[in-house]
Design an enzyme around this catalytic site. Structure first.
Site, PDB file in Angstrom:
ATOM      1  N   GLU A  92       0.897  -1.201   0.087  1.00  0.00           N
ATOM      2  CA  GLU A  92       0.075  -0.195  -0.015  1.00  0.00           C
ATOM      3  C   GLU A  92       0.898   1.266   0.019  1.00  0.00           C
ATOM      4  O   GLU A  92       1.596   1.373   0.862  1.00  0.00           O
ATOM      5  CB  GLU A  92      -0.926   0.137   1.133  1.00  0.00           C
TER       6      GLU A  92
ATOM      7  N   LYS B  26      -7.544  -0.534  11.230  1.00  0.00           N
ATOM      8  CA  LYS B  26      -6.738  -0.963   9.992  1.00  0.00           C
ATOM      9  C   LYS B  26      -5.556  -0.196   9.694  1.00  0.00           C
ATOM     10  O   LYS B  26      -4.443  -0.694   9.630  1.00  0.00           O
ATOM     11  CB  LYS B  26      -7.699  -0.939   9.013  1.00  0.00           C
TER      12      LYS B  26
ATOM     13  N   ASP C 286       2.950 -15.127  11.602  1.00  0.00           N
ATOM     14  CA  ASP C 286       1.883 -15.439  10.966  1.00  0.00           C
ATOM     15  C   ASP C 286       0.708 -14.181  11.464  1.00  0.00           C
ATOM     16  O   ASP C 286       0.141 -13.842  12.434  1.00  0.00           O
ATOM     17  CB  ASP C 286       1.218 -16.635  11.839  1.00  0.00           C
TER      18      ASP C 286
ATOM     19  N   HIS D 118      -1.291  10.530  -0.310  1.00  0.00           N
ATOM     20  CA  HIS D 118      -1.477   9.259  -1.209  1.00  0.00           C
ATOM     21  C   HIS D 118      -1.206   9.533  -2.472  1.00  0.00           C
ATOM     22  O   HIS D 118      -0.665   8.723  -3.309  1.00  0.00           O
ATOM     23  CB  HIS D 118      -2.826   8.633  -0.907  1.00  0.00           C
TER      24      HIS D 118
HETATM   25  C1  MEV Z   1      -5.676   3.531   5.188  1.00  0.00           C
HETATM   26  O1  MEV Z   1      -4.897   2.512   4.801  1.00  0.00           O
HETATM   27  C2  MEV Z   1      -5.665   3.835   6.810  1.00  0.00           C
HETATM   28  C3  MEV Z   1      -6.554   5.128   7.236  1.00  0.00           C
HETATM   29  O2  MEV Z   1      -7.830   4.744   6.863  1.00  0.00           O
HETATM   30  C4  MEV Z   1      -6.466   4.888   8.726  1.00  0.00           C
HETATM   31  C5  MEV Z   1      -7.296   5.814   9.537  1.00  0.00           C
HETATM   32  O3  MEV Z   1      -8.512   6.054   9.031  1.00  0.00           O
HETATM   33  O4  MEV Z   1      -7.198   5.832  10.753  1.00  0.00           O
HETATM   34  C6  MEV Z   1      -6.242   6.121   6.669  1.00  0.00           C
END
Ligand code: MEV
Length: 452
Positions: A100, A277, A293, A390
């Site tokens: 990513e 995430k 793992d 990004h």
């Molecule tokens: C993207 O990979 C991760 C984010 O969505 C985390 C978040 O929203 O805190 C930017």
């Protein structure tokens, strides 16, 4: 490879206590060869490691045949390094295997901020992993528990015969506890035994499963009940990793914004999932790079995030006067010995780069990077948003997807950046249009390309 002012030496000759200046000075601006040279100079890569990486890592599928069935090749992820981390006072270069865009850049940038204006500290709570043995139906749960308690010493001793290797290294089974779960489908009860084991520097899955299966018969004999299944638990609340990040003298508005972003994730499971995430964006790439793992780590972290009955954030940010304090707490069950960690040369290379002495230390680094990654995301989300950060690499991806050749990518990227500035969004169709425009311009300069 540029070696003018970067003297090569084999690993071990140069100091592993990394010089902060060398760590922070423009690593992202270096060419790949210069990055190798810098890491070599820092004692983090040997000349053999560099040759191995230059060749593209593992070539033969021989090793893969030992890991899985029906092998047809390898799936390769990009391997990069996040810079600027100082964790518990130690400078560490973080290997990350991840596809990513922006994860490594954001980690390095946020780590630099923390390094300049704060600090990262970590610790672990407990060292025991959990194996479960299920007695599915019993009318007499209290009797079962009594029998287990009465025979606990002999069960532990049998378990430690099975775990002899781990016992020799100073670990082994320490305790066996029982939980009674009333069944909702009958008047019976379920009794679940937890076998608590210190796996030392192994992740411990294999050994705890072997131990639990070996205890099945003795438990059936002593309780008169039948054991249904034996398996480790990934919800390892008996071995937690904690990290803390402090930012001193933070701009109060920014600090408040990050605190509010945190409270959003603490309150709302929909936001918590995305927040977590983002934390895992920092953790998973190290788990993968070190051959661990990641499904187990993910399962453990998400289960821990839901331990209160509702899914919540595994990080928390608060202003304490002029200091922003962030905390992370969850199980991160990884190993530095055994299985893929030991056998995969890239995992070994990454573990050497991290220079960790234990699985516990490795988990603390992962927690720290996860928390820093979370800080970077919350900072962006509570100020400019994430799109801007990004875009540089994302636009390169779009250009590639649109079919741009290497010499066309930069121009397409520039065009996409212009579109983004104007409209605050770009998509693949913009990239296709930009590429078509570029090719039309080229053609009108050169005349049509003659293919005959
Ligand atoms: C993207 O990979 C991760 C984010 O969505 C985390 C978040 O929203 O805190 C930017």
């Amino acid at each position: 490879m540029q070696t003018d002012n970067l003297k090569f030496s084999s690993q071990g000759e140069s100091s592993l206590s990394l010089d902060a200046q060398a760590l922070t000075s423009g690593f992202s601006k270096l060419s790949k060869e210069e990055r190798y040279a810098r890491l070599h100079q820092l004692g983090l890569l040997t000349t053999e490691d560099i040759e191995y990486l230059q060749l593209g890592g593992l070539q033969s599928t021989g090793l893969a045949e030992h890991f899985i069935e029906n092998v047809i090749g390898y799936f390769q992820l990009p391997l990069g390094v996040a810079m600027n981390f100082n964790i518990d006072g130690r400078n560490i270069v973080i290997p990350m295997a991840v596809e990513e865009t922006s994860i490594i850049a954001a980690a390095s940038k946020t780590a630099k901020w923390v390094r300049e204006q704060g600090r990262i500290t970590t610790q672990t709570l407990g060292n025991l992993i959990i194996g479960q043995i299920q007695i599915a139906h019993t009318q007499n749960p209290q009797d079962v528990v009594m029998q287990i308690e009465k025979n606990k010493a002999s069960l532990i001793s049998r378990a430690n015969e099975i775990a002899a290797g781990i016992v020799r290294r100073g670990g082994g089974v320490r305790d066996i506890t029982c939980r009674i779960l009333p069944r909702t489908d009958s008047s019976d009860h379920m009794v679940v035994l937890h076998v608590l084991c210190d796996p030392c520097d192994a992740m411990g899955a294999n050994i705890i499963n072997q131990v639990c299966e070996a205890l099945k018969k003795p438990i059936e004999t002593m309780t008169g009940e039948s054991v249904r299944m034996c398996i480790l638990s990934n919800l390892v609340d008996t071995r937690l990793t904690q990290a803390q990040v402090e930012i001193f003298d933070i701009d109060p508005e920014l600090g408040y914004g990050i605190e509010e972003a945190s409270k959003f994730a603490e309150l709302d499971p929909y936001r918590a999932a995305t927040n977590n995430k983002g934390v895992l964006n920092g953790i998973d790439p190290i788990v993968i790079a070190t051959g661990n793992d990641w499904r187990a780590v993910e399962a453990g972290i998400h289960a821990y995030a839901a331990r209160g009955g509702s899914y919540s954030s595994i990080t928390k940010w608060r202003m304490r006067g002029p200091i922003l304090v962030g905390t992370f707490e969850a199980p991160i069950i990884v190993g530095t010995v055994g299985g893929v960690t030991k056998l995969h040369p890239t995992a070994q290379l990454c573990l050497r780069m991290l220079n960790v002495t234990s699985a516990e230390e490795l988990s603390r680094i992962m927690a720290a990077v996860g928390l820093v990654q979370n800080l970077g995301a919350l900072k962006a989300l509570s100020t400019v948003g994430v799109v801007q950060g990004h875009m540089k690499l994302h636009s390169a991806n779009l250009a590639l997807m649109a079919g741009a050749e290497t010499d066309e990518i930069e121009t397409v990227q520039k065009e996409l950046e212009l579109i983004l500035r104007k409209t605050r969004r770009v998509s693949l169709s913009h990239a296709v249009e930009a590429l078509e425009k570029l090719r039309r311009q080229k053609e009108s300069k050169l005349g049509p390309i003659c293919t005959q």
